[in-house]
Each structure stands twice: as C-alpha cells, then as structure tokens.
Design an enzyme around this catalytic site. Structure first.
Site, PDB file in Angstrom:
ATOM      1  N   ARG A  82       4.998  11.125  -2.129  1.00  0.00           N
ATOM      2  CA  ARG A  82       4.721  10.874  -0.710  1.00  0.00           C
ATOM      3  C   ARG A  82       6.009  10.998   0.103  1.00  0.00           C
ATOM      4  O   ARG A  82       6.955  10.239  -0.093  1.00  0.00           O
ATOM      5  CB  ARG A  82       4.148   9.469  -0.510  1.00  0.00           C
ATOM      6  N   ASN A 121       8.111  -5.549  -0.636  1.00  0.00           N
ATOM      7  CA  ASN A 121       7.984  -4.341   0.162  1.00  0.00           C
ATOM      8  C   ASN A 121       6.511  -4.261   0.522  1.00  0.00           C
ATOM      9  O   ASN A 121       5.697  -3.765  -0.258  1.00  0.00           O
ATOM     10  CB  ASN A 121       8.437  -3.107  -0.611  1.00  0.00           C
ATOM     11  N   ALA A 129       2.933  -0.806   4.927  1.00  0.00           N
ATOM     12  CA  ALA A 129       2.335  -0.875   6.264  1.00  0.00           C
ATOM     13  C   ALA A 129       1.861  -2.278   6.625  1.00  0.00           C
ATOM     14  O   ALA A 129       1.765  -2.608   7.816  1.00  0.00           O
ATOM     15  CB  ALA A 129       1.188   0.122   6.365  1.00  0.00           C
ATOM     16  N   TYR A 138      11.180   8.811   1.512  1.00  0.00           N
ATOM     17  CA  TYR A 138      11.181   7.795   0.463  1.00  0.00           C
ATOM     18  C   TYR A 138      11.933   8.201  -0.804  1.00  0.00           C
ATOM     19  O   TYR A 138      12.085   7.383  -1.704  1.00  0.00           O
ATOM     20  CB  TYR A 138       9.737   7.425   0.102  1.00  0.00           C
ATOM     21  N   ARG A 191      12.395   4.982  12.678  1.00  0.00           N
ATOM     22  CA  ARG A 191      11.103   5.661  12.554  1.00  0.00           C
ATOM     23  C   ARG A 191      10.218   5.338  13.752  1.00  0.00           C
ATOM     24  O   ARG A 191      10.705   4.888  14.784  1.00  0.00           O
ATOM     25  CB  ARG A 191      10.457   5.255  11.223  1.00  0.00           C
ATOM     26  N   HIS A 232      12.525  -2.601   2.633  1.00  0.00           N
ATOM     27  CA  HIS A 232      11.967  -1.304   3.018  1.00  0.00           C
ATOM     28  C   HIS A 232      12.890  -0.220   2.493  1.00  0.00           C
ATOM     29  O   HIS A 232      14.113  -0.303   2.657  1.00  0.00           O
ATOM     30  CB  HIS A 232      11.831  -1.181   4.533  1.00  0.00           C
ATOM     31  N   PRO A 284       0.796  -1.219   0.000  1.00  0.00           N
ATOM     32  CA  PRO A 284       0.000   0.000   0.000  1.00  0.00           C
ATOM     33  C   PRO A 284       0.833   1.277   0.000  1.00  0.00           C
ATOM     34  O   PRO A 284       1.869   1.357   0.653  1.00  0.00           O
ATOM     35  CB  PRO A 284      -0.841  -0.109   1.269  1.00  0.00           C
ATOM     36  N   ASN A 285       0.350   2.216  -0.770  1.00  0.00           N
ATOM     37  CA  ASN A 285       0.872   3.573  -0.878  1.00  0.00           C
ATOM     38  C   ASN A 285       2.189   3.685  -1.627  1.00  0.00           C
ATOM     39  O   ASN A 285       2.679   4.792  -1.837  1.00  0.00           O
ATOM     40  CB  ASN A 285       0.982   4.240   0.506  1.00  0.00           C
ATOM     41  N   GLU A 328      12.580  -9.419   2.359  1.00  0.00           N
ATOM     42  CA  GLU A 328      11.761  -8.303   2.829  1.00  0.00           C
ATOM     43  C   GLU A 328      12.536  -7.019   2.557  1.00  0.00           C
ATOM     44  O   GLU A 328      13.733  -6.939   2.857  1.00  0.00           O
ATOM     45  CB  GLU A 328      11.487  -8.457   4.323  1.00  0.00           C
TER      46      GLU A 328
END
Length: 148
Positions: free
Chosen positions: A19, A80, A83, A24, A113, A106, A11-12, A104
C-alpha cells in the site's frame, strides 16, 4: 516474569509493503513485528503484536492491556491506529478508561499529508507521539517505553 509491550496496529496496516510504498515504505507488517520483537528482546520485554481492521477489536486489545497494567505486568502500549486516529472516540475512551501508558505512532508524517489527518483523537490521551520516522518509529517507541 518480563513486563509486556502491546503493539497495536489499526486498519489497512496489514497492507504494508504494497500500500502506497512511497508513503509507508516497502517493509511488511511481518517485518515490523520482527523489528518490534528485536527491540523488546534488547530490553528484556515480552511482546504482544496485533493488527485489526476493526475498531472494536482494537478497543478489546486496549482493555486487555489495561488488565495487564492493573496487574503490574504492562510496560506500555504502542498504538498505530491508522485512520481511526482521526475518527475514533472509542479508542481514546478505552485508553483513558484503562489508564495504560501509550505512545501514538504513525509511519508517515501525518502533518505533511491531507488536512483531515492533522487531527488526532488519540494524542490528548497519549504519553507521547512519534510520526514520520518510518517503521523505525516502532523500535524508538519501544526504546522509550523501556526507559519509563
């Protein structure tokens, strides 16, 4: 026939480039896809690149990758999960259930964060983890898969 790498984005991630560029970066999802395509081409691998804001669609893609794995056509998966990393039990269940080898990924350093981002449901079923290296992490993940 070349083995395939699945690069799945949650998502996103369709908002990359606009964003929170301070977190990012300025590259778009199309830029990331091109980066992944070039990395796959360097290794003679085929690429399936997807993004979805829907958990079930990501589960379906992992199931598809699992069928490719069972047929001997899958090199690996880069996920990725956005969330969903911190909330989804369905994604790790799909990874375990299909037996796919997965990295995985990110873009940001999730450990620098918010505290809720420090826990991953994906990590225990992933073969490796790349975080905090920006979008270049995608190419590094594909490089790693090519060496498995």
């Amino acid at each position: 026939m070349a083995q395939t790498v699945y690069v799945l984005n949650g998502p996103n991630l369709n908002l990359l480039g606009t964003r929170e560029p301070e977190v990012y970066g300025a590259q778009t999802l199309a830029d990331v896809e091109q980066l992944c395509r070039q990395a796959c081409e360097r290794h003679g691998l085929a690429l399936v690149f997807r993004q979805s804001n829907h958990e079930g669609a990501l589960v379906d893609s992992i199931h598809e990758a699992g069928r490719e794995h069972a047929a001997g056509r899958l090199a690996g998966v880069v996920l990725n999960a956005g969330a969903y990393t911190h909330t989804s039990v369905a994604l790790p269940d799909a990874i375990k259930g299909t037996g796919v080898a997965l990295i995985e990924l990110h873009i940001s350093n999730v450990f620098a964060r918010e505290a809720f981002r420090h826990h991953s449901w994906i990590s225990p079923v992933a073969r490796g983890l790349i975080c905090g290296l920006g979008v270049q992490g995608y190419a590094l993940a594909i490089d790693a898969i090519a060496r498995w």
